[in-house]
Design an enzyme around this catalytic site. Structure first.
Site, PDB file in Angstrom:
ATOM      1  N   HIS A 277       9.692   3.677  -1.433  1.00 25.67           N
ATOM      2  CA  HIS A 277       9.753   2.287  -0.973  1.00 25.67           C
ATOM      3  C   HIS A 277       8.651   1.438  -1.610  1.00 25.67           C
ATOM      4  O   HIS A 277       8.861   0.272  -1.947  1.00 25.67           O
ATOM      5  CB  HIS A 277       9.621   2.274   0.556  1.00 25.67           C
ATOM      6  CG  HIS A 277      10.012   0.976   1.191  1.00 25.67           C
ATOM      7  ND1 HIS A 277      11.292   0.470   1.140  1.00 25.67           N
ATOM      8  CD2 HIS A 277       9.292   0.073   1.895  1.00 25.67           C
ATOM      9  CE1 HIS A 277      11.337  -0.677   1.792  1.00 25.67           C
ATOM     10  NE2 HIS A 277      10.136  -0.949   2.251  1.00 25.67           N
TER      11      HIS A 277
ATOM     12  N   ILE B 256       0.860  -1.192   0.000  1.00 27.55           N
ATOM     13  CA  ILE B 256       0.000   0.000   0.000  1.00 27.55           C
ATOM     14  C   ILE B 256       0.891   1.235   0.000  1.00 27.55           C
ATOM     15  O   ILE B 256       1.820   1.338   0.810  1.00 27.55           O
ATOM     16  CB  ILE B 256      -0.932  -0.012   1.229  1.00 27.55           C
ATOM     17  CG1 ILE B 256      -1.790  -1.289   1.202  1.00 27.55           C
ATOM     18  CG2 ILE B 256      -1.819   1.239   1.244  1.00 27.55           C
ATOM     19  CD1 ILE B 256      -2.587  -1.545   2.468  1.00 27.55           C
TER      20      ILE B 256
HETATM   21  N1  INI Z   1       5.783  -4.937   2.651  1.00 25.72           N
HETATM   22  C1  INI Z   1       4.517  -5.195   2.217  1.00 25.72           C
HETATM   23  O1  INI Z   1       4.164  -6.363   2.028  1.00 25.72           O
HETATM   24  N2  INI Z   1       3.660  -4.180   1.976  1.00 25.72           N
HETATM   25  C2  INI Z   1       4.016  -2.876   2.156  1.00 25.72           C
HETATM   26  O2  INI Z   1       3.141  -1.985   1.929  1.00 25.72           O
HETATM   27  C3  INI Z   1       5.321  -2.578   2.601  1.00 25.72           C
HETATM   28  N3  INI Z   1       5.722  -1.211   2.805  1.00 25.72           N
HETATM   29  O3  INI Z   1       4.938  -0.296   2.506  1.00 25.72           O
HETATM   30  O4  INI Z   1       6.802  -0.920   3.286  1.00 25.72           O
HETATM   31  C4  INI Z   1       6.204  -3.654   2.855  1.00 25.72           C
HETATM   32  N4  INI Z   1       7.466  -3.436   3.282  1.00 25.72           N
HETATM   33  C5  INI Z   1       8.277  -4.458   3.889  1.00 25.72           C
HETATM   34  C6  INI Z   1       9.062  -5.249   2.851  1.00 25.72           C
HETATM   35  O5  INI Z   1       8.214  -6.120   2.131  1.00 25.72           O
HETATM   36  C7  INI Z   1      10.139  -6.102   3.511  1.00 25.72           C
HETATM   37  O6  INI Z   1       9.548  -7.007   4.414  1.00 25.72           O
HETATM   38  C8  INI Z   1      11.184  -5.261   4.262  1.00 25.72           C
HETATM   39  O7  INI Z   1      11.710  -4.261   3.418  1.00 25.72           O
HETATM   40  C9  INI Z   1      12.338  -6.182   4.741  1.00 25.72           C
HETATM   41  O8  INI Z   1      13.048  -6.747   3.620  1.00 25.72           O
END
Ligand code: INI
Length: 144
Positions: A78, A72
């Site tokens: 990011h 989202i």
């Molecule tokens: N992961 C998601 O599944 N959805 C998101 O919206 C999200 N945001 O917005 O940051 C998200 N971030 C975490 C990412 O998938 C990893 O778990 C993290 O970067 C560690 O590698």
């Protein structure tokens, strides 16, 4: 269908992904799959989905993988990184293994948009669509 299916679900935004998983499992069971034919694993976020999907898709006793996540949009870049790399990774796993790896990772601008695609009765549910897609793809790949 005799198929064995793995589901990789993301814990990030689990108030959305639990709705996807619930509808996905319900549809697989409605189509005749038993609980023993389905393995569900959780990863921290959508970015971690491809590596878990790869390990599962490489297993001889897994015919296909369904990937469930919810990315989202926040205020930073990011969102693009996670959404794009997750989608790219899922496609790579499918092409590398020759098995269906179904893309059930929502990428939405708002929470409301995600809820509208992961809700209960009456709303669309991407998890249910993924269950239908995986069975169609397993049947197709056996046939062609
Ligand atoms: N992961 C998601 O599944 N959805 C998101 O919206 C999200 N945001 O917005 O940051 C998200 N971030 C975490 C990412 O998938 C990893 O778990 C993290 O970067 C560690 O590698």
């Amino acid at each position: 269908m005799k198929a064995r299916i793995a589901i990789v679900a993301s814990s990030f935004n689990d108030y959305i992904t639990k709705g996807l998983l619930k509808a996905c499992l319900a549809e697989l069971q409605r189509q005749g799959l038993q609980q023993g034919q389905i393995t569900t694993v959780w990863v921290p976020g959508s970015f971690e989905i491809p590596v878990a999907a790869l390990k599962l898709a490489k297993r001889k006793n897994i015919d296909a993988v369904i990937c469930l996540g919810a990315v989202i949009r926040g205020e930073t870049y990011h969102f693009e990184i996670v959404a794009n790399e997750c989608a790219r990774g899922i496609m790579q796993v499918s092409l590398m293994t020759g098995k269906p790896v179904i893309m059930g990772v929502l990428t939405t601008e708002t929470v409301a948009q995600a809820q509208a695609r992961a809700g209960g009765k009456g709303s669309d549910n991407k998890g249910r669509d993924c269950a239908r897609a995986v069975l169609e793809m397993i049947a197709l790949l056996k046939h062609i």
